[in-house]
Design a protein around this motif. Sequence first.
Motif, PDB file in Angstrom:
ATOM      1  N   ALA A  70     -76.587 -10.731 -57.316  1.00 14.91           N
ATOM      2  CA  ALA A  70     -75.709  -9.647 -57.755  1.00 14.91           C
ATOM      3  C   ALA A  70     -74.569 -10.175 -58.623  1.00 14.91           C
ATOM      4  N   PHE A  71     -74.211 -11.424 -58.388  1.00 12.17           N
ATOM      5  CA  PHE A  71     -73.079 -11.991 -59.135  1.00 12.17           C
ATOM      6  C   PHE A  71     -73.543 -12.803 -60.344  1.00 12.17           C
ATOM      7  N   LEU A  72     -74.860 -12.786 -60.601  1.00 10.76           N
ATOM      8  CA  LEU A  72     -75.410 -13.722 -61.579  1.00 10.76           C
ATOM      9  C   LEU A  72     -74.730 -13.660 -62.945  1.00 10.76           C
ATOM     10  N   ILE A  73     -74.705 -12.470 -63.543  1.00 15.70           N
ATOM     11  CA  ILE A  73     -74.238 -12.411 -64.927  1.00 15.70           C
ATOM     12  C   ILE A  73     -72.752 -12.780 -65.046  1.00 15.70           C
ATOM     13  N   PRO A  74     -71.874 -12.153 -64.236  1.00 15.62           N
ATOM     14  CA  PRO A  74     -70.472 -12.568 -64.362  1.00 15.62           C
ATOM     15  C   PRO A  74     -70.256 -14.045 -64.041  1.00 15.62           C
ATOM     16  N   LEU A  75     -70.952 -14.539 -63.019  1.00 19.06           N
ATOM     17  CA  LEU A  75     -70.763 -15.945 -62.664  1.00 19.06           C
ATOM     18  C   LEU A  75     -71.256 -16.860 -63.776  1.00 19.06           C
ATOM     19  N   PHE A  76     -72.410 -16.532 -64.335  1.00 14.31           N
ATOM     20  CA  PHE A  76     -72.965 -17.381 -65.390  1.00 14.31           C
ATOM     21  C   PHE A  76     -72.030 -17.414 -66.589  1.00 14.31           C
ATOM     22  N   GLU A  77     -71.515 -16.239 -66.949  1.00 16.12           N
ATOM     23  CA  GLU A  77     -70.580 -16.167 -68.082  1.00 16.12           C
ATOM     24  C   GLU A  77     -69.338 -16.991 -67.784  1.00 16.12           C
ATOM     25  N   LEU A  78     -68.831 -16.838 -66.539  1.00 15.99           N
ATOM     26  CA  LEU A  78     -67.612 -17.533 -66.148  1.00 15.99           C
ATOM     27  C   LEU A  78     -67.805 -19.037 -66.183  1.00 15.99           C
ATOM     28  N   LEU A  79     -68.963 -19.491 -65.683  1.00 16.50           N
ATOM     29  CA  LEU A  79     -69.158 -20.924 -65.498  1.00 16.50           C
ATOM     30  C   LEU A  79     -69.710 -21.626 -66.721  1.00 16.50           C
ATOM     31  N   THR A  80     -70.087 -20.864 -67.742  1.00 13.20           N
ATOM     32  CA  THR A  80     -70.593 -21.525 -68.939  1.00 13.20           C
ATOM     33  C   THR A  80     -69.617 -21.402 -70.104  1.00 13.20           C
ATOM     34  N   GLY A  81     -68.390 -21.017 -69.795  1.00 15.65           N
ATOM     35  CA  GLY A  81     -67.357 -20.978 -70.826  1.00 15.65           C
ATOM     36  C   GLY A  81     -67.468 -19.789 -71.760  1.00 15.65           C
ATOM     37  N   SER A  82     -68.163 -18.744 -71.344  1.00 16.52           N
ATOM     38  CA  SER A  82     -68.318 -17.600 -72.239  1.00 16.52           C
ATOM     39  C   SER A  82     -67.219 -16.566 -72.066  1.00 16.52           C
ATOM     40  N   LEU A  83     -66.393 -16.715 -71.053  1.00 16.96           N
ATOM     41  CA  LEU A  83     -65.307 -15.767 -70.834  1.00 16.96           C
ATOM     42  C   LEU A  83     -64.009 -16.407 -71.258  1.00 16.96           C
ATOM     43  N   SER A  84     -63.056 -15.584 -71.619  1.00 20.88           N
ATOM     44  CA  SER A  84     -61.732 -16.152 -71.838  1.00 20.88           C
ATOM     45  C   SER A  84     -60.728 -15.360 -71.026  1.00 20.88           C
ATOM     46  N   ILE A  85     -59.904 -16.110 -70.332  1.00 19.38           N
ATOM     47  CA  ILE A  85     -58.874 -15.487 -69.509  1.00 19.38           C
ATOM     48  C   ILE A  85     -57.537 -15.761 -70.171  1.00 19.38           C
ATOM     49  N   SER A 128     -70.228 -10.928 -47.912  1.00 14.67           N
ATOM     50  CA  SER A 128     -71.211 -11.944 -47.532  1.00 14.67           C
ATOM     51  C   SER A 128     -72.626 -11.372 -47.474  1.00 14.67           C
ATOM     52  N   TYR A 129     -72.745 -10.043 -47.403  1.00 22.05           N
ATOM     53  CA  TYR A 129     -74.078  -9.439 -47.377  1.00 22.05           C
ATOM     54  C   TYR A 129     -74.677  -9.269 -48.774  1.00 22.05           C
ATOM     55  N   PHE A 130     -73.857  -9.374 -49.804  1.00 25.59           N
ATOM     56  CA  PHE A 130     -74.363  -9.229 -51.166  1.00 25.59           C
ATOM     57  C   PHE A 130     -75.330 -10.359 -51.472  1.00 25.59           C
ATOM     58  N   GLU A 150     -80.969 -24.265 -51.460  1.00 24.48           N
ATOM     59  CA  GLU A 150     -80.715 -23.159 -52.387  1.00 24.48           C
ATOM     60  C   GLU A 150     -81.460 -23.386 -53.691  1.00 24.48           C
ATOM     61  N   PHE A 151     -82.079 -22.348 -54.200  1.00 20.64           N
ATOM     62  CA  PHE A 151     -82.867 -22.517 -55.425  1.00 20.64           C
ATOM     63  C   PHE A 151     -82.258 -21.809 -56.630  1.00 20.64           C
ATOM     64  N   PHE A 152     -81.760 -20.617 -56.395  1.00 18.93           N
ATOM     65  CA  PHE A 152     -81.443 -19.728 -57.495  1.00 18.93           C
ATOM     66  C   PHE A 152     -80.415 -20.312 -58.480  1.00 18.93           C
ATOM     67  N   PHE A 153     -79.216 -20.621 -57.949  1.00 22.03           N
ATOM     68  CA  PHE A 153     -78.180 -21.159 -58.840  1.00 22.03           C
ATOM     69  C   PHE A 153     -78.518 -22.577 -59.277  1.00 22.03           C
ATOM     70  N   SER A 154     -79.231 -23.317 -58.418  1.00 20.97           N
ATOM     71  CA  SER A 154     -79.633 -24.677 -58.793  1.00 20.97           C
ATOM     72  C   SER A 154     -80.528 -24.632 -60.031  1.00 20.97           C
ATOM     73  N   PHE A 155     -81.339 -23.594 -60.104  1.00 18.78           N
ATOM     74  CA  PHE A 155     -82.296 -23.472 -61.199  1.00 18.78           C
ATOM     75  C   PHE A 155     -81.596 -23.028 -62.481  1.00 18.78           C
ATOM     76  N   ILE A 156     -80.555 -22.223 -62.309  1.00 13.43           N
ATOM     77  CA  ILE A 156     -79.917 -21.629 -63.480  1.00 13.43           C
ATOM     78  C   ILE A 156     -78.849 -22.520 -64.094  1.00 13.43           C
ATOM     79  N   MET A 157     -78.174 -23.298 -63.257  1.00 11.85           N
ATOM     80  CA  MET A 157     -76.996 -24.013 -63.750  1.00 11.85           C
ATOM     81  C   MET A 157     -77.283 -25.402 -64.311  1.00 11.85           C
ATOM     82  N   THR A 158     -78.557 -25.851 -64.307  1.00 11.41           N
ATOM     83  CA  THR A 158     -78.861 -27.129 -64.967  1.00 11.41           C
ATOM     84  C   THR A 158     -80.127 -26.962 -65.777  1.00 11.41           C
TER      85      THR A 158
END
Lengths: 303, 383
Positions: A136-151, A130-132, A234-242
């Motif tokens: 710090a999670f931007l790149i993996p999260l962005f990849e994960l949430l924009t369909g760029s990763l495959s599991i 919770s202190y992070f 919150e601004f950061f993810f709001s700005f990036i995800m739309t």
Amino acid sequence: MSEQEYTGLTGRIVQYTIQNSADVYRLGFWVGLVSFIMITLFPFYWLLVLAVTPDNQLYQMGIVPENFNIGVFATVVQEYPLHHYIFNSILIATVTVIVCITLGSLAGYAFGRVDFPGKGPLLVLLLIISYFPGIAFLIPLFELLTGSLSILGTPTPDLYNTPWGMVFPFTMLSLPITIFILTTFYSQIPDGLEDAARVEGTTRLGALFRVIMPLSAPGVVTAAIIVFIGVYREFFFSFIMTDGSPENWAVLVYGILNFQQQHTQMYNMMAAASLIGIIPIAVLVIIAQEHIVRGLTAGGLKE
Amino acid sequence: MGEVNLTDVRKEYEDVIAVEGMNLTIEDGEFVTLVGPSGCGKSTTLETISGLTTPTSGTIEIAGRDVTNKPPKDRNIAMVFQNIALFPHMTVYENISFGLRLRDFDQEEIDRRVENAVEIVQLEGMLDRSPDELSGGQQQRVGIARAIVREPDVFLMDEPLANLDAKLRVAMRTEIQRLQKELGITSVYVTHDQEEAMTMSDRIAIINDGELQQCSPPLECYNRPVNTFVAQFIGSPSMNLFNGQVDGDDLDVSDFSVEFDTTNTPLQQGDPVTVGIRPEDIYLAADADDIAHPSRPVTVSVDVLEPVGDQTYAYLLSETDGDTTELLMSVDPDKDLSEGDSIEVVFSRDDVHVFDGTTGDAITHSLVDAAAVAEETAVEGEA
């Protein structure tokens, strides 16, 4: 009492304060209170002055507004889709709150009421995460949430421009604090009540939702509001995800930013939109303030 | 209605054995009290019956069904708790009907049953109140109403009166007893108070260190305790216990002896024994004619007198050759006794208990006609 004489201005002030100490304490109280209120409320006043000053006078603006342009509040709602941004914000915050409280309750029950090996280390791990900073999670999260990763050969869903693209990271960021608050509250409900509920016919989960949660209402409301406010501003993810258009679930903060265009900066519009945007939170806090106060204080007390 | 059967129940926590080898059958409609000192495993035993705890091994049957691994909700039991455990966010009506509403009874049936239960526990007109508006006694009645409204097979009570004041406790004791007889529901009651156990139960199960010591009707536990633990635990004030050995036709205790015929007992000359005499079975030598088989008089001095009203507890010291033995005697307050007096007392030999000096198990409960008593005890031991 001695009849010693005090002379001079300082002497008389000292004499007065000694004899009327209650007045002096009262004066100190008011000076402190007024300073505190001014520090807290001045930004709001400044926003208000900024909003009502016509845009051609913005650069000569003073402490007191020279002209009133109340119409700006109507403009931001009528000519710009401010209400749409606010609706998006409220909806996304609400969904995040529901997800957080549901998951947080299950985790809070486990941490607060069940003994299992590794509980302490797990809580510490949660605290560390919770202190992070979110970034710090931007790149993996962005990849994960924009369909760029495959599991396992399946591509992850593309959540860009959907509310889930924001609900997901918001939940991730808010869940630790939710779990902490709920753990504290759930651990204080007497075991007897849960036992009674289970004997009467609920499962453990049923006892959680029918007895433990209602009795922890102040804690649940506090957690819900903290999460709601956190998401709303919150601004950061709001700005990036739309892409920033209200149809694509852009939220209030993005809407306010949109008044700042390539060549013009409509500060008065931004100020007016900010003031309107505060209203939902203000209403929420006023309605729930009793719960919040109880929630924040009860958490630290053991009966 | 149902019978409860515990077979070889064992409950182990990380490093403690809470219950060990518990075999107990509670008949349909019976009122059994689990009693013992704190930490003896009585509450754990109750928890395994309720399903709040799963036993490490062994089986539990309720009404003929094996419920060992069933959750509490599927056992058709009801429970009354020490801390009452009413749901503070619900009204009295909601509390009582909680279990019925969970089981989707129709509204009419719920209302009928709640009304009936409320009438039984005499709480009419309080359905809309919240629990914190009720007194302690009323709250516990709501707890009882919540338990009886579902018409369970078994009624479990975990020290339900412990948090009430002394006067109310006695009143509620009678009420629970009356209610249990009226409804005829099998009941298991946990308490650490031997008086509560004596007055309420059909049978008392005395537990110590996680093991069942004796399960018998109250007076049998009192008159025929199976070992020194039961002997001391049941009865207030506690039984006097003295270590001694068999010496010819006598039982020798440190500084006095009681005549005892060992012919029909397994005891040999010199065997170590523990002699138990209840305070109420010690008489002044002057009253020896009132009892059938008085012992030889023993000279003692009165150390402390504790009047409690209907009787006086006299702490006596018997002293010979520098050895001091303390005896507790209960005496009629009319007797003219004062501290420091030297008096003679006798024991009622019909009521002297003899226990094995090493194991603590009972050998006989009377020094008179020991043969018959010993035989009887042997038969009971097997049962």
